[in-house]
Structures are given as C-alpha cells and as structure tokens.
Design an enzyme around this catalytic site. Structure first.
Site, PDB file in Angstrom:
ATOM      1  CE  LYS A 175     -14.890  -9.782  -6.596  1.00 42.80           C
ATOM      2  NZ  LYS A 175     -15.065 -11.159  -7.085  1.00 42.80           N
ATOM      3  N   PRO A 176     -16.716 -12.481  -2.792  1.00 44.69           N
ATOM      4  CG  PRO A 176     -18.279 -14.111  -2.286  1.00 44.69           C
ATOM      5  CD  PRO A 176     -18.162 -12.675  -2.674  1.00 44.69           C
ATOM      6  CB  SER A 177     -13.242 -16.119  -6.225  1.00 40.77           C
ATOM      7  OG  SER A 177     -13.216 -16.696  -7.518  1.00 40.77           O
ATOM      8  CD  GLU A 178     -15.532 -15.149 -11.530  1.00 35.97           C
ATOM      9  OE1 GLU A 178     -14.884 -14.562 -10.644  1.00 35.97           O
ATOM     10  OE2 GLU A 178     -15.055 -15.446 -12.639  1.00 35.97           O
ATOM     11  CB  SER A 228      -2.967 -13.398  -8.833  1.00 31.74           C
ATOM     12  OG  SER A 228      -3.721 -12.382  -9.451  1.00 31.74           O
ATOM     13  CB  VAL A 229       1.616 -10.868  -7.800  1.00 28.92           C
ATOM     14  CG1 VAL A 229       2.448  -9.602  -7.982  1.00 28.92           C
ATOM     15  CG2 VAL A 229       2.135 -11.679  -6.619  1.00 28.92           C
ATOM     16  CD  GLU A 249      -2.312 -12.173   3.762  1.00 26.28           C
ATOM     17  OE1 GLU A 249      -1.349 -12.816   3.299  1.00 26.28           O
ATOM     18  OE2 GLU A 249      -2.312 -11.694   4.904  1.00 26.28           O
ATOM     19  N   GLY A 251       0.288 -14.106  -4.087  1.00 22.87           N
ATOM     20  CA  GLY A 251       0.815 -15.419  -4.442  1.00 22.87           C
ATOM     21  C   GLY A 251       2.220 -15.677  -3.926  1.00 22.87           C
ATOM     22  N   GLY A 453       2.972  -9.617  -0.749  1.00 22.36           N
ATOM     23  CA  GLY A 453       1.930  -8.836  -0.092  1.00 22.36           C
ATOM     24  C   GLY A 453       2.391  -7.938   1.017  1.00 22.36           C
ATOM     25  CD  GLU A 457      -6.052 -12.174   5.543  1.00 23.03           C
ATOM     26  OE1 GLU A 457      -5.861 -13.230   4.924  1.00 23.03           O
ATOM     27  OE2 GLU A 457      -7.094 -11.487   5.450  1.00 23.03           O
TER      28      GLU A 457
HETATM   29  P1  NDP Z   1      -7.237 -13.295  -8.687  1.00 25.06           P
HETATM   30  O1  NDP Z   1      -6.163 -12.338  -8.381  1.00 25.06           O
HETATM   31  O2  NDP Z   1      -7.556 -13.576 -10.102  1.00 25.06           O
HETATM   32  O3  NDP Z   1      -8.599 -12.782  -8.013  1.00 25.06           O
HETATM   33  C1  NDP Z   1      -8.699 -12.499  -6.639  1.00 25.06           C
HETATM   34  C2  NDP Z   1      -9.981 -11.729  -6.382  1.00 25.06           C
HETATM   35  O4  NDP Z   1      -9.851 -10.392  -6.867  1.00 25.06           O
HETATM   36  C3  NDP Z   1     -11.188 -12.309  -7.093  1.00 25.06           C
HETATM   37  O5  NDP Z   1     -12.324 -12.180  -6.260  1.00 25.06           O
HETATM   38  C4  NDP Z   1     -11.286 -11.434  -8.309  1.00 25.06           C
HETATM   39  O6  NDP Z   1     -12.569 -11.427  -8.852  1.00 25.06           O
HETATM   40  C5  NDP Z   1     -10.920 -10.081  -7.735  1.00 25.06           C
HETATM   41  N1  NDP Z   1     -10.470  -9.090  -8.706  1.00 25.06           N
HETATM   42  C6  NDP Z   1      -9.914  -9.301  -9.924  1.00 25.06           C
HETATM   43  N2  NDP Z   1      -9.597  -8.118 -10.514  1.00 25.06           N
HETATM   44  C7  NDP Z   1      -9.947  -7.141  -9.634  1.00 25.06           C
HETATM   45  C8  NDP Z   1      -9.861  -5.709  -9.638  1.00 25.06           C
HETATM   46  N3  NDP Z   1      -9.338  -5.033 -10.670  1.00 25.06           N
HETATM   47  N4  NDP Z   1     -10.323  -5.026  -8.565  1.00 25.06           N
HETATM   48  C9  NDP Z   1     -10.841  -5.689  -7.506  1.00 25.06           C
HETATM   49  N5  NDP Z   1     -10.950  -7.042  -7.454  1.00 25.06           N
HETATM   50  C10 NDP Z   1     -10.512  -7.763  -8.495  1.00 25.06           C
HETATM   51  O7  NDP Z   1      -6.868 -14.605  -7.896  1.00 25.06           O
HETATM   52  P2  NDP Z   1      -7.583 -16.028  -7.927  1.00 25.06           P
HETATM   53  O8  NDP Z   1      -9.001 -15.920  -7.483  1.00 25.06           O
HETATM   54  O9  NDP Z   1      -7.290 -16.662  -9.245  1.00 25.06           O
HETATM   55  O10 NDP Z   1      -6.769 -16.780  -6.753  1.00 25.06           O
HETATM   56  C11 NDP Z   1      -5.523 -17.336  -6.943  1.00 25.06           C
HETATM   57  C12 NDP Z   1      -4.441 -16.396  -6.441  1.00 25.06           C
HETATM   58  O11 NDP Z   1      -4.675 -16.032  -5.080  1.00 25.06           O
HETATM   59  C13 NDP Z   1      -3.079 -17.042  -6.451  1.00 25.06           C
HETATM   60  O12 NDP Z   1      -2.115 -16.174  -6.983  1.00 25.06           O
HETATM   61  C14 NDP Z   1      -2.772 -17.292  -4.988  1.00 25.06           C
HETATM   62  O13 NDP Z   1      -1.427 -17.335  -4.688  1.00 25.06           O
HETATM   63  C15 NDP Z   1      -3.478 -16.175  -4.333  1.00 25.06           C
HETATM   64  N6  NDP Z   1      -3.783 -16.528  -2.952  1.00 25.06           N
HETATM   65  C16 NDP Z   1      -3.094 -15.920  -1.940  1.00 25.06           C
HETATM   66  C17 NDP Z   1      -3.307 -16.275  -0.635  1.00 25.06           C
HETATM   67  C18 NDP Z   1      -2.602 -15.585   0.478  1.00 25.06           C
HETATM   68  O14 NDP Z   1      -3.118 -15.553   1.581  1.00 25.06           O
HETATM   69  N7  NDP Z   1      -1.443 -15.010   0.275  1.00 25.06           N
HETATM   70  C19 NDP Z   1      -4.269 -17.320  -0.288  1.00 25.06           C
HETATM   71  C20 NDP Z   1      -4.967 -17.863  -1.411  1.00 25.06           C
HETATM   72  C21 NDP Z   1      -4.711 -17.473  -2.699  1.00 25.06           C
HETATM   73  P3  NDP Z   1     -12.943 -12.518  -9.975  1.00 25.06           P
HETATM   74  O15 NDP Z   1     -12.201 -13.767  -9.693  1.00 25.06           O
HETATM   75  O16 NDP Z   1     -14.394 -12.665  -9.776  1.00 25.06           O
HETATM   76  O17 NDP Z   1     -12.507 -11.891 -11.261  1.00 25.06           O
END
Ligand code: NDP
Length: 483
Positions: A175-178, A228-229, A249, A251, A453, A457
C-alpha cells in the site's frame, strides 16, 4: 499533464478499480494541478489482493531461487530501459526534480531488484554434523507480506520491500502513501511484464485504514512499514497481536558532527545533501548539524554562499536542483516549525520564505545558534530546515548527538580518521556516514535504532527479515524412548 493509471489497484496481475472506494486526487506538487484521480481500496479489493497473494505464494516458493531471481533481474532491466519515463512519473507524483529522480528513484528500485534477484539462488541452509546423527537448516519464506510506504521515495520503497520479499519466495501486498500512489503501480506492471506470476506483487491504494486492514489480517505473516514513529507504534502493536514479523523504517532527527579540521567544502556538501536533497523530505537527514566552534562562522559563510547556487523551479527542467514540498499539508508543517524556530530564538541565516506561486514552495532554510531544547532541534520536521548547533569538545558532541529518542542516522566530517571511527562507534544510530551523507547503496544495511525502527532493509540483512530458518534433526539409527 495527466498521469491517470489504467486502474487504481494492481491485483492478481491486472489493473482493477472499484468506484465504491473513496475517491482521492493525485496532485503535482509543483503546480497543485490534479494529475490523476484514484479510489481507495474497498474490502472487496483488499480481499482479492490477500486471497490472490496467498494462492500464488506457495508455487512461487517452490521455484528454484535462480528462476525467481531471473524475473527480478529482468524487471530491473526494464526499469533501467524506461528510467526516463518512470522518473517523469515520480517527479509528477512527488515534485522532486528530475535531476534527482533520474539518478536515484527508479534506478535504486532497479538496484534492489538486481541485488536480491542475484541473491535469490544463494539462499541456502547449513549441514550440521551431530556425531552419528546430523541436522540441516532451510531458509523458508514467511508467506504473505504487507508493505506500507511513505511518500518521499515511492518507487524505491515499493522495491526495497518487494525485491527481498519476492526473492525469498513470499508474496506481497503493497500500500503506497495516498499522496504518491502512482509509481508502485508502474513497478507492479513491470514485474508482471518481466514474468512474475499473477498475485505475487499487488498494489492496493488507500489511507491508513486500508493499511490497518492489511496489517490485522490473519493471512499476513509480515509487515514492513516506512513511515512516522506514531504510525510505526500503531502498526507494530497491531502486528504484535497476530505475532507477525515486522520491519519498521521510521523517522529521525539525526546528528551530523563537523569538526574544525574537516574539509570545509566537503562538510558543507554533506550538510546540503543531508538537509536539502528531496527538499529535506528524507528520513535519514542530518538535521542537527553540530559544528565545532572554531569552524562555525566559516561554515555558515560558505553554506550561505553555496545556497545561492540552488536552482529552485520547474522540477521537469533538468537544471533544477530544488523542488517543492510534497503537499500543502507538509508545507504547512514546515512553515509551523520555521515559525517555532523564530519564536524560540534561533537565528534565521537563510531561506524560510514561501514562494508566491502555485504549488508548495519554500526556500532552503538554515537556522544558526540553535540549542538542544528548541523544538526545531528535537522534533522531525521532514522539510528543508537545517539546524546548526555549536559545540566545543568531542565528548560533548557525542553526548548531545545521542540525547534523542531517534537513532536512524549519524554523520561525521573530520580529517582525523581515528576520531571519525571512534565518534561513529559512539553514536547511537543504524545508518552512519564518514565524510559523506545520505548514501544508501543496496549492498549496505539501512535502518534505525531506538525509536527510529527495527529491522534492516537492503543488503543480506534484509533476507533475515523476509525469511525464517527451519531446522531438521536427522537420526541415523533407531529412535529410543525411556518407556
Ligand atoms: P505516515 O506515518 O503518516 O504514513 C506512512 C504510511 O502508513 C502511509 O502509507 C500511511 O497511509 C500508512 N498508515 C497510516 N496509519 C496507518 C495505520 N494505522 N495502519 C497501517 N498503515 C497506516 O508517514 P508519511 O507518509 O507522512 O511519511 C513521512 C514519515 O516517514 C517521516 O516520519 C519519515 O521520517 C518516515 N520515513 C522513514 C524512512 C525510513 O526508511 N526510516 C524513509 C522515509 C520516510 P496514508 O498516508 O495513506 O494515511
């Protein structure tokens, strides 16, 4: 430009759609123009993806590793051949300049498919001599894996999860980010064109609740999240209820320590790469730049001069080196942090300006005189905001660098290589850099410690997270019992 895919989802080897799912727009961040309209997955779509993945996985696992690997490597070749078009797609999805996507995004997806495709035939167990008896181990797949992606490196994340999963004989539902749903669909299409049997790599769209439905399904053996965390905590907890394997993985708020013997231009380059690449939307960014006091003014001076060279503008122009934020929401978050930095007394040295044009633009921002307790020094901003902090001694820098709940990355710039290794050894982080920043070759493990995390990977380490060991004891003689 329209980027409408043939369907919102890719399930069982084909694009599908279900108009009953909530519609959402895909926006080109550079202009705010709508480039596609998709639907979130309905329960029927999620069911089709999970059932298809489960049905296809066992036959896939039975193939010889080299046969699985050949398909992945063919997909890597197709990605490289179509790098330009895929990069244009990724630029529309994320707003990242073509000068980045052409060199990093589809190509790193290809690297992962090539690397894990090569490893697929080498996933063997061990023979264990046990006197008259013996044993052996087998590396076996987990089953159906779920990948959930963030929006900053969409095709890379889709491949970093998909390639090792498939190499090990698993099926994946991704599931990608929307916010950036398009390039994972392109990856799925290419994998199937390369010969991947239907059902093994599915893409379903939607918001968090689609992710949550996938994570809690009993057919799913493993969940890998990039996000995110706070989301990581929720997903980890949901996975724990089903005793599922996880990779998280998450933040960071990583330190980049620059000693006063460092090569100044090299250190400035590291700070730029670690704060402004992808407009600062990189989890491993070294956003707390600790500069030793003797170098501080020269560093700030050189940094300000180098920032004049940033080319902010049309991401499709290959001369552009700095693009917009991914969304209006992310721009708002970044502006909020800039306001907090100013309110809490940090000195704005560069940027902080929103561009008065369509799209989500903010200039590369540098704060100096930042102290450890300021909000901008403690929280992940996920935007182009560099915090420069002063320090005097090595011990002080290490202690302050480690004083964070995060532990994703860390970097050090110095000409004293003994010190470089000593400092890196003392820093609590998973992915580290010496006299460089943010390199992520597929051959090296990538991932964080502490709240950033669990799991890794890339590299051979990823194999551990997409397979498990099975051990077999073989008695050569008669089996005896006490009664
Ligand atoms: P989010 O945590 O908001 O979302 C990540 C993904 O999880 C999205 O596809 C989101 O869907 C989905 N999601 C949200 N809630 C749930 C749930 N309850 N159950 C299952 N899936 C869920 O992060 P962002 O997309 O805003 O990305 C930014 C964050 O990602 C930053 O904190 C960044 O540090 C981290 N990141 C970490 C990396 C790493 O490798 N360590 C690399 C890149 C980013 P939707 O968005 O559609 O709500």
């Amino acid at each position: 430009m329209q980027m409408q895919p043939k369907g919102s989802h890719f399930v069982n080897g084909a694009y599908i759609d279900d108009a009953d799912g909530a519609a959402f727009d895909v926006v080109y961040p550079a202009t705010g123009a709508v480039i596609a309209r998709l639907h979130a997955a309905t329960p029927a779509v999620i069911e089709a993806a999970l059932a298809g993945a489960q049905a296809a996985q066992k036959d896939w696992a039975r193939l010889k590793g080299v046969e699985r690997g050949r398909i992945l490597r063919r997909a890597a070749d197709l990605i490289r051949a179509r790098n330009h078009d895929l990069s244009v797609l990724e630029t529309h999805d994320t707003g990242k300049p073509l000068s980045e996507t052409l060199y990093v995004d589809p190509t790193s997806a290809a690297d992962a498919l090539e690397y894990f495709g090569g490893l697929a035939g080498a996933l063997t167990g061990e023979h264990v001599p046990l006197g008259d008896n013996w044993g052996y181990t087998m590396r076996v797949p987990l089953g159906v894996c779920v990948g959930i992606g963030a929006w900053n490196y969409p095709i890379q994340i889709a491949a970093w999860k998909g390639a090792p999963a498939l190499a090990c004989g698993n099926a994946m539902v991704f599931k990608p980010s929307e916010t950036t749903p398009l390039s994972a669909l392109a990856l799925a299409e290419i994998l199937h064109e390369a010969g991947l049997p239907a059902g093994l790599y599915n893409v379903v769209q939607g918001m968090g609740e689609v992710g949550a439905a996938l994570v809690t399904d009993p057919r799913v053996a493993k969940v890998s999240l990039t996000g995110s965390v706070p989301t990581g905590k929720r997903v980890y907890a949901a996975a724990a209820a089903g005793m599922k394997h996880v990779t998280m993985e998450l933040g960071g708020k990583s330190p980049l320590i620059i000693f006063d013997d460092a090569d100044l231009d090299s250190a400035v380059s590291g700070a730029i790469l670690g704060n402004f690449y992808s407009s600062g939307q990189v989890c491993s960014n070294g956003t707390r730049v600790f500069v030793q006091r003797g170098l501080k003014e020269a560093f700030l001076h050189r940094l300000s001069a180098r920032l004049q060279g940033a080319r902010i503008g049309d991401p499709l122009d290959q001369a552009t080196t700095f693009g917009p934020m991914v969304s209006a929401r992310q721009l708002g978050i970044v502006e909020g942090y800039i306001a907090k930095g100013l309110a809490e007394g940090a000195r704005l040295v560069a940027g902080g300006t929103r561009l008065n044009q369509p799209g989500y633009w903010i200039t590369p921002t540098v704060f100096a005189d930042v102290t450890d307790n300021m909000t901008i020094a403690r929280e992940e901003i996920f935007g182009p905001v560099m915090c420069v902090l002063d320090f005097d001694s090595e011990d002080e820098a290490v202690t302050r660098a480690n004083a964070t709940e995060f532990g994703l990355s860390a970097g050090v710039f110095t000409r004293d290589l003994t010190r470089a290794h000593r400092v890196i050894a003392a820093l609590e982080a998973g992915s580290c850099f010496i006299n460089s920043y943010n390199d992520a070759p597929v051959e090296l493990p990538f991932g964080g410690s502490k709240m950033s995390g669990v799991g890794r990977e890339n590299s051979r380490a990823a194999i551990e997270h997409y397979s498990q060991m099975k051990s077999v004891f073989v008695r050569m003689g008669v089996c005896e019992a006490p009664f």
